[in-house]
Design an enzyme around this catalytic site. Structure first.
Site, PDB file in Angstrom:
ATOM      1  N   ARG A 112      39.123 -96.973  -3.741  1.00 51.42           N
ATOM      2  CA  ARG A 112      37.877 -97.715  -3.982  1.00 51.42           C
ATOM      3  C   ARG A 112      37.801 -98.332  -5.379  1.00 51.42           C
ATOM      4  NH1 ARG A 112      32.992 -94.992  -0.650  1.00 51.42           N
ATOM      5  NH2 ARG A 112      32.648 -97.134  -0.088  1.00 51.42           N
TER       6      ARG A 112
ATOM      7  N   CYS B  90      31.912 -91.401  -1.306  1.00 50.85           N
ATOM      8  CA  CYS B  90      32.792 -90.593  -0.466  1.00 50.85           C
ATOM      9  C   CYS B  90      34.222 -90.664  -0.954  1.00 50.85           C
ATOM     10  CB  CYS B  90      32.751 -91.125   0.972  1.00 50.85           C
ATOM     11  SG  CYS B  90      31.408 -90.471   1.936  1.00 50.85           S
TER      12      CYS B  90
ATOM     13  N   ARG C 222      23.642 -87.597   2.990  1.00 47.72           N
ATOM     14  CA  ARG C 222      23.628 -88.846   2.230  1.00 47.72           C
ATOM     15  C   ARG C 222      23.289 -90.037   3.124  1.00 47.72           C
ATOM     16  NH1 ARG C 222      28.936 -90.014   0.434  1.00 47.72           N
ATOM     17  NH2 ARG C 222      27.878 -91.983   0.324  1.00 47.72           N
TER      18      ARG C 222
ATOM     19  N   LYS D  26      21.091 -97.734   5.858  1.00 48.51           N
ATOM     20  CA  LYS D  26      21.440 -97.216   4.520  1.00 48.51           C
ATOM     21  C   LYS D  26      22.080 -98.318   3.680  1.00 48.51           C
ATOM     22  CE  LYS D  26      25.460 -94.699   3.729  1.00 48.51           C
ATOM     23  NZ  LYS D  26      26.154 -95.362   2.627  1.00 48.51           N
ATOM     24  N   ASN D  27      23.017 -99.047   4.306  1.00 51.07           N
ATOM     25  CA  ASN D  27      23.766-100.035   3.533  1.00 51.07           C
ATOM     26  C   ASN D  27      22.984-101.315   3.248  1.00 51.07           C
ATOM     27  OD1 ASN D  27      25.787 -98.199   3.428  1.00 51.07           O
ATOM     28  ND2 ASN D  27      27.189 -99.281   4.818  1.00 51.07           N
TER      29      ASN D  27
ATOM     30  N   ASP E 280      33.169 -97.450   9.266  1.00 52.02           N
ATOM     31  CA  ASP E 280      32.192 -96.357   9.239  1.00 52.02           C
ATOM     32  C   ASP E 280      31.979 -95.713  10.613  1.00 52.02           C
ATOM     33  OD1 ASP E 280      31.907 -96.729   6.559  1.00 52.02           O
ATOM     34  OD2 ASP E 280      29.954 -97.705   6.640  1.00 52.02           O
TER      35      ASP E 280
HETATM   36  C1  UD1 Z   1      30.583-100.842   1.960  1.00 47.36           C
HETATM   37  C2  UD1 Z   1      29.730 -99.823   2.658  1.00 47.36           C
HETATM   38  C3  UD1 Z   1      30.587 -98.747   3.315  1.00 47.36           C
HETATM   39  C4  UD1 Z   1      31.634 -99.389   4.198  1.00 47.36           C
HETATM   40  C5  UD1 Z   1      32.404-100.471   3.479  1.00 47.36           C
HETATM   41  C6  UD1 Z   1      33.342-101.250   4.378  1.00 47.36           C
HETATM   42  C7  UD1 Z   1      27.699 -99.852   1.354  1.00 47.36           C
HETATM   43  C8  UD1 Z   1      26.784 -99.105   0.455  1.00 47.36           C
HETATM   44  N1  UD1 Z   1      28.827 -99.226   1.713  1.00 47.36           N
HETATM   45  O1  UD1 Z   1      31.299-100.140   0.943  1.00 47.36           O
HETATM   46  O2  UD1 Z   1      29.744 -97.895   4.063  1.00 47.36           O
HETATM   47  O3  UD1 Z   1      32.551 -98.396   4.628  1.00 47.36           O
HETATM   48  O4  UD1 Z   1      31.481-101.424   2.892  1.00 47.36           O
HETATM   49  O5  UD1 Z   1      32.657-101.833   5.436  1.00 47.36           O
HETATM   50  O6  UD1 Z   1      27.397-100.954   1.799  1.00 47.36           O
HETATM   51  N2  UD1 Z   1      38.080-103.128  -2.701  1.00 47.36           N
HETATM   52  C9  UD1 Z   1      38.923-103.443  -3.743  1.00 47.36           C
HETATM   53  N3  UD1 Z   1      38.371-103.892  -4.921  1.00 47.36           N
HETATM   54  C10 UD1 Z   1      37.023-104.047  -5.073  1.00 47.36           C
HETATM   55  C11 UD1 Z   1      36.167-103.738  -3.996  1.00 47.36           C
HETATM   56  C12 UD1 Z   1      36.725-103.277  -2.811  1.00 47.36           C
HETATM   57  O7  UD1 Z   1      40.140-103.318  -3.630  1.00 47.36           O
HETATM   58  O8  UD1 Z   1      36.586-104.460  -6.158  1.00 47.36           O
HETATM   59  C13 UD1 Z   1      38.642-102.612  -1.417  1.00 47.36           C
HETATM   60  C14 UD1 Z   1      38.217-101.175  -1.154  1.00 47.36           C
HETATM   61  O9  UD1 Z   1      39.053-100.252  -1.822  1.00 47.36           O
HETATM   62  C15 UD1 Z   1      38.361-101.086   0.341  1.00 47.36           C
HETATM   63  C16 UD1 Z   1      37.955-102.485   0.815  1.00 47.36           C
HETATM   64  O10 UD1 Z   1      38.093-103.336  -0.326  1.00 47.36           O
HETATM   65  O11 UD1 Z   1      39.703-100.870   0.684  1.00 47.36           O
HETATM   66  C17 UD1 Z   1      36.541-102.578   1.361  1.00 47.36           C
HETATM   67  O12 UD1 Z   1      35.625-102.197   0.374  1.00 47.36           O
HETATM   68  P1  UD1 Z   1      34.159-102.794   0.275  1.00 47.36           P
HETATM   69  O13 UD1 Z   1      33.926-103.781   1.371  1.00 47.36           O
HETATM   70  O14 UD1 Z   1      33.934-103.222  -1.115  1.00 47.36           O
HETATM   71  O15 UD1 Z   1      33.297-101.497   0.574  1.00 47.36           O
HETATM   72  P2  UD1 Z   1      32.038-100.960  -0.208  1.00 47.36           P
HETATM   73  O16 UD1 Z   1      31.176-102.097  -0.616  1.00 47.36           O
HETATM   74  O17 UD1 Z   1      32.455 -99.962  -1.216  1.00 47.36           O
END
Ligand code: UD1
Length: 418
Positions: A121, A116, A397, A22-23, A305
């Protein structure tokens, strides 16, 4: 709205094929509009997030057609750079569209993304990185307006290895002028997959899988037909389900090295693991032992995850476990539901203290998020008696045919419309 009705206590035996990740598929779909040529992504999983991303692409003016599991995107006529808030809010991954839209149109408008409910986030890392590439960003009325005359390669140090931000930078810089250097990049296998996909389109990206990614901007990108990597989280979910229920299951397709830490933890529990190429065979007999401590970390650390699923596993093992969630603030929301089934878990902030109980009992529980929902299904499979897992919208999802695959392994699970 559907629910699962699960008759617990059956062993799991047999083999299960893993879907494409998915990711990976979601950022690849976002990347499909980088070119006006046709892009085919093979073996996409039949999950709601893929349908939602396809809707977003259609809204931009792209033609999206499914042939079996393969999806072809023809965005030659795409003309919109704006995604409606209804779709953006349904899917967190819509944030990747920022990078792709900026490359394609030099403009993008999206609402704050959804996904989710597992914590704050924020997307500050994404937006700060885009600014370094020369993008002007304004935010008003819940929308983000991005614009640039041209994208310029830049050095982009990121404070935290955010998966989405790393991918967004790659998407925004593939055709930028000059070289972009991402320092402190996320190292997830899905990022390597995005690099391979972009390079197959003619991009010049290297270093994915390490913490420095270098992108040399190119003038044009061509079409591509691409088979994504398999879903390590889905693979992990079936391995954990077998560990909890007992039995022998072969999980086919996922690269064992992408679930390395999980396999180590399952061995610690007392499971036997046997690896042959891309097949992972797990055997689980008798009561397992708790893991002393599991702490979620960016890859190659233990994946957030799979946190909910291993908490469900530890809840029926012998001893005590400490599960620490370092990525998302509120990712223990499923715990009160597990408690309804008899689990003994105490959550303090980012830590769950699990005292293993001899067995769980059936209950009616609500799946409030994707992976928490998977954990509840796993718990229901192991529980004595009948359980119902309500609200399958989150599970849908991310898992294609969860019911069918578990049934194929011998589980008693029905999907019922309510
Ligand atoms: C992706 C995955 C999700 C997984 C996550 C962590 C996809 C579609 N989803 O989500 O399944 O759980 O990686 O492995 O690939 N953060 C900030 N600022 C930002 C971006 C992130 O503070 O601009 C923080 C987030 O709140 C969180 C952490 O960084 O605490 C990790 O987030 P991130 O690695 O960005 O996860 P996603 O890309 O949303």
């Amino acid at each position: 709205m559907d629910k699962f009705v699960v008759e617990g206590g059956r062993r799991l035996d047999g083999s299960v094929n893993v879907q494409s990740a998915k990711n990976s598929v979601l950022p690849l779909l976002a990347a499909s509009i980088l070119t006006e040529r046709r892009v085919t992504i093979r073996e996409t999983p039949a999950i709601a997030d893929v349908s939602c991303m396809a809707q977003i692409l259609r809204e931009l003016g792209a033609e999206v057609s499914f042939r079996g599991d393969d999806v072809t995107i023809d965005s030659a006529n795409a003309c919109s750079h704006r995604i409606s808030s209804a779709l953006t809010k349904e899917l967190r991954s819509s944030v990747f569209m920022l990078g792709s839209l900026l490359t394609r149109f030099h403009r993008a408008v999206i609402a704050y993304p959804g996904g989710c409910d597992i914590g704050l986030r924020p997307i500050d890392i994404h937006l700060n990185a885009l600014k370094r590439l020369g993008v002007d960003i304004t935010e008003r009325d819940g929308y983000i307006f991005c614009e640039c005359e041209r994208l310029r390669g830049a050095e982009i140090p990121i404070d935290f290895p955010s998966v989405g931000a790393t991918e967004n930078i790659m998407l925004a810089s593939v055709k930028a002028e000059g070289r972009t250097l991402v320092q402190g990049a996320a190292k997830e296998p899905e990022i390597v997959d995005l690099q391979n996909f972009l390079n197959a389109m003619g991009a010049r990206v290297r270093g994915a899988g390490t913490d420095v990614i270098e992108i040399e901007g190119v003038k044009t990108l061509g079409g591509v037909e691409y088979l994504p990597i398999k879903d390590r989280i889905e693979a992990g979910t079936y391995l954990i389900a077998c560990a909890v229920c007992g039995g022998e299951v072969e999980v086919c397709g996922a690269k064992p090295e992408n679930v390395g830490l999980l396999l180590h933890k399952l061995r610690e529990n007392g499971c036997k693991i046997h690896i042959k190429n891309d097949k992972i065979r797990i055997a689980s007999y008798g009561r397992l032992k708790c893991n002393r401590r599991i702490e979620t970390m960016p890859f190659p650390g233990f994946p957030t995850d799979l946190q909910a699923q291993v908490t469900a596993l530890n809840s029926v093992c012998e001893g005590c476990a400490l599960i620490v969630e370092n990525l998302f603030e509120t990712r223990f929301k499923y715990v009160p539901e597990l408690q309804k089934m008899g689990a003994d878990i105490e959550v303090k902030g980012r830590t769950a203290f699990v005292r293993g109980v001899k067995g769980l009992h059936g209950a009616s529980v609500v799946a409030g998020d994707l992976r928490g929902g998977a954990a509840l299904v796993i718990a229901a499979l192991a529980a004595e008696g009948t359980s119902e897992v309500l609200d399958l919208s989150h599970i849908d999802r991310g898992y294609s045919d969860l019911r069918g695959k578990l049934k194929g392994l011998g589980a008693e699970i029905k999907r019922v419309r309510i």
